[in-house]
Design an enzyme around this catalytic site. Structure first.
Site, PDB file in Angstrom:
ATOM      1  CE  LYS A  13      -3.908  -2.255   2.366  1.00 21.27           C
ATOM      2  NZ  LYS A  13      -4.743  -2.273   3.601  1.00 21.27           N
ATOM      3  CE1 TYR A  53      -9.425  -3.794   0.735  1.00 24.23           C
ATOM      4  CE2 TYR A  53      -9.090  -1.811  -0.559  1.00 24.23           C
ATOM      5  CZ  TYR A  53      -8.615  -2.759   0.330  1.00 24.23           C
ATOM      6  OH  TYR A  53      -7.325  -2.691   0.798  1.00 24.23           O
ATOM      7  CG  ASN A 155      -3.374  -2.570   7.035  1.00 26.79           C
ATOM      8  OD1 ASN A 155      -3.215  -2.103   5.910  1.00 26.79           O
ATOM      9  ND2 ASN A 155      -4.470  -3.218   7.390  1.00 26.79           N
ATOM     10  CD  GLU A 169      -8.392  -9.475  -3.454  1.00 30.12           C
ATOM     11  OE1 GLU A 169      -7.175  -9.676  -3.215  1.00 30.12           O
ATOM     12  OE2 GLU A 169      -9.212  -9.167  -2.571  1.00 30.12           O
TER      13      GLU A 169
HETATM   14  N1  UDP Z   1      -9.819  -0.815   7.372  1.00 29.55           N
HETATM   15  C1  UDP Z   1      -9.919   0.373   8.077  1.00 29.55           C
HETATM   16  N2  UDP Z   1     -10.745   0.427   9.174  1.00 29.55           N
HETATM   17  C2  UDP Z   1     -11.435  -0.651   9.610  1.00 29.55           C
HETATM   18  C3  UDP Z   1     -11.336  -1.863   8.888  1.00 29.55           C
HETATM   19  C4  UDP Z   1     -10.529  -1.908   7.772  1.00 29.55           C
HETATM   20  O1  UDP Z   1      -9.300   1.354   7.724  1.00 29.55           O
HETATM   21  O2  UDP Z   1     -12.141  -0.526  10.619  1.00 29.55           O
HETATM   22  C5  UDP Z   1      -8.954  -0.859   6.168  1.00 29.55           C
HETATM   23  C6  UDP Z   1      -7.588  -1.511   6.448  1.00 29.55           C
HETATM   24  O3  UDP Z   1      -6.600  -0.784   5.745  1.00 29.55           O
HETATM   25  C7  UDP Z   1      -7.788  -2.904   5.898  1.00 29.55           C
HETATM   26  C8  UDP Z   1      -8.728  -2.654   4.724  1.00 29.55           C
HETATM   27  O4  UDP Z   1      -9.596  -1.623   5.190  1.00 29.55           O
HETATM   28  O5  UDP Z   1      -6.581  -3.500   5.520  1.00 29.55           O
HETATM   29  C9  UDP Z   1      -9.558  -3.839   4.279  1.00 29.55           C
HETATM   30  O6  UDP Z   1     -10.277  -4.373   5.366  1.00 29.55           O
HETATM   31  P1  UDP Z   1     -10.319  -5.953   5.606  1.00 29.55           P
HETATM   32  O7  UDP Z   1     -11.256  -6.188   6.734  1.00 29.55           O
HETATM   33  O8  UDP Z   1     -10.556  -6.645   4.321  1.00 29.55           O
HETATM   34  O9  UDP Z   1      -8.838  -6.231   6.179  1.00 29.55           O
HETATM   35  P2  UDP Z   1      -7.606  -7.053   5.580  1.00 29.55           P
HETATM   36  O10 UDP Z   1      -8.151  -8.179   4.757  1.00 29.55           O
HETATM   37  O11 UDP Z   1      -6.787  -6.066   4.784  1.00 29.55           O
HETATM   38  O12 UDP Z   1      -6.841  -7.527   6.788  1.00 29.55           O
END
Ligand code: UDP
Ligand code: MG
Length: 200
Positions: A13, A53, A155, A169
């Site tokens: 990212k 997403y 992250n 994806e």
């Molecule tokens: N995210 C955020 N706030 C939240 C949950 C998710 O900013 O409360 C962002 C975070 O950068 C995350 C992305 O949205 O990596 C996608 O969310 P997901 O739950 O799919 O997490 P991941 O699969 O990336 O762990």
């Protein structure tokens, strides 16, 4: 299909690129034994990120519910507990985050690629993700900080969550001919039935 052909999508990212962690992150997957089969640096558009997403029609519900669960565990109070309201807001800040600069999108191939990449990447929130993971070791962000400042959690990496998500994806980020079929010399040590040809 043999497990060694499994493929998954990883995106470094914008914060990962800005923190000069491209090499470190790629190195983790290389050392595990995975093979990079596609890569590009680009600044994604808002449309591309939103589509990414929401490829999984369940993402809004699952992500909202995950956020509610995390808040309950920490005793945090959320403005709403409706998973769809929560994800509408997350998607908004997420688009801002993901389009803020260059990202590096990659496809990694190898046995159990999706599961093992997720293991190395760690949980969504760096504050609570495991020691030894990319998100646990290289950044300190939290739900509380992100929510306080109305922004996305920084992250460093995206990784597909399931084999099905990986497939969709990869198609979203790469044309078929941008994903390469080739052999790595080390694969004979990782996958061949017999360890032949080591001695001169
Ligand atoms: N995210 C955020 N706030 C939240 C949950 C998710 O900013 O409360 C962002 C975070 O950068 C995350 C992305 O949205 O990596 C996608 O969310 P997901 O739950 O799919 O997490 P991941 O699969 O990336 O762990
Ligand atoms: Mg996800």
């Amino acid at each position: 299909m043999h497990p060694k052909f499994e493929r998954t999508l990883v995106i470094i990212k914008p914060d990962g690129v800005q923190r000069s962690l491209i090499g470190e992150i790629i190195g983790r997957f290389e050392k595990l034994g995975l093979k990079m089969v596609a890569a590009k640096m680009c600044v994604p558009t808002a449309e591309h990120v939103e589509k990414h997403y929401t490829l999984d029609p369940e993402w809004r519900r699952i992500t909202g519910e995950k956020r509610v669960k995390a808040a309950k565990e920490k005793g945090e109070k959320l403005a709403t507990e409706d998973p769809f309201e929560i994800t509408a807001k997350i998607l908004e800040v997420l688009i801002k985050y993901m389009t803020s600069g260059p990202v590096v999108a990659m496809v990694w191939q190898g046995a159990h690629a999706t599961e093992l990449v997720r293991k190395i990447v760690g949980g969504t929130e760096p504050r609570s993700s495991d020691v030894g993971t990319i998100r646990g070791d290289y950044v300190l962000d939290s739900y509380v900080m992100a929510d306080t400042d109305s922004r996305a959690i920084r992250n460093l990496v995206h990784a597909s969550g399931t084999a099905k998500e990986s497939e969709a994806e990869i198609k979203h980020w790469f044309k078929d001919d941008e994903v390469l079929d080739y052999k790595l010399v080390q694969e004979s040590i990782l996958y061949d039935v017999n360890l032949d040809g080591i001695f001169e």
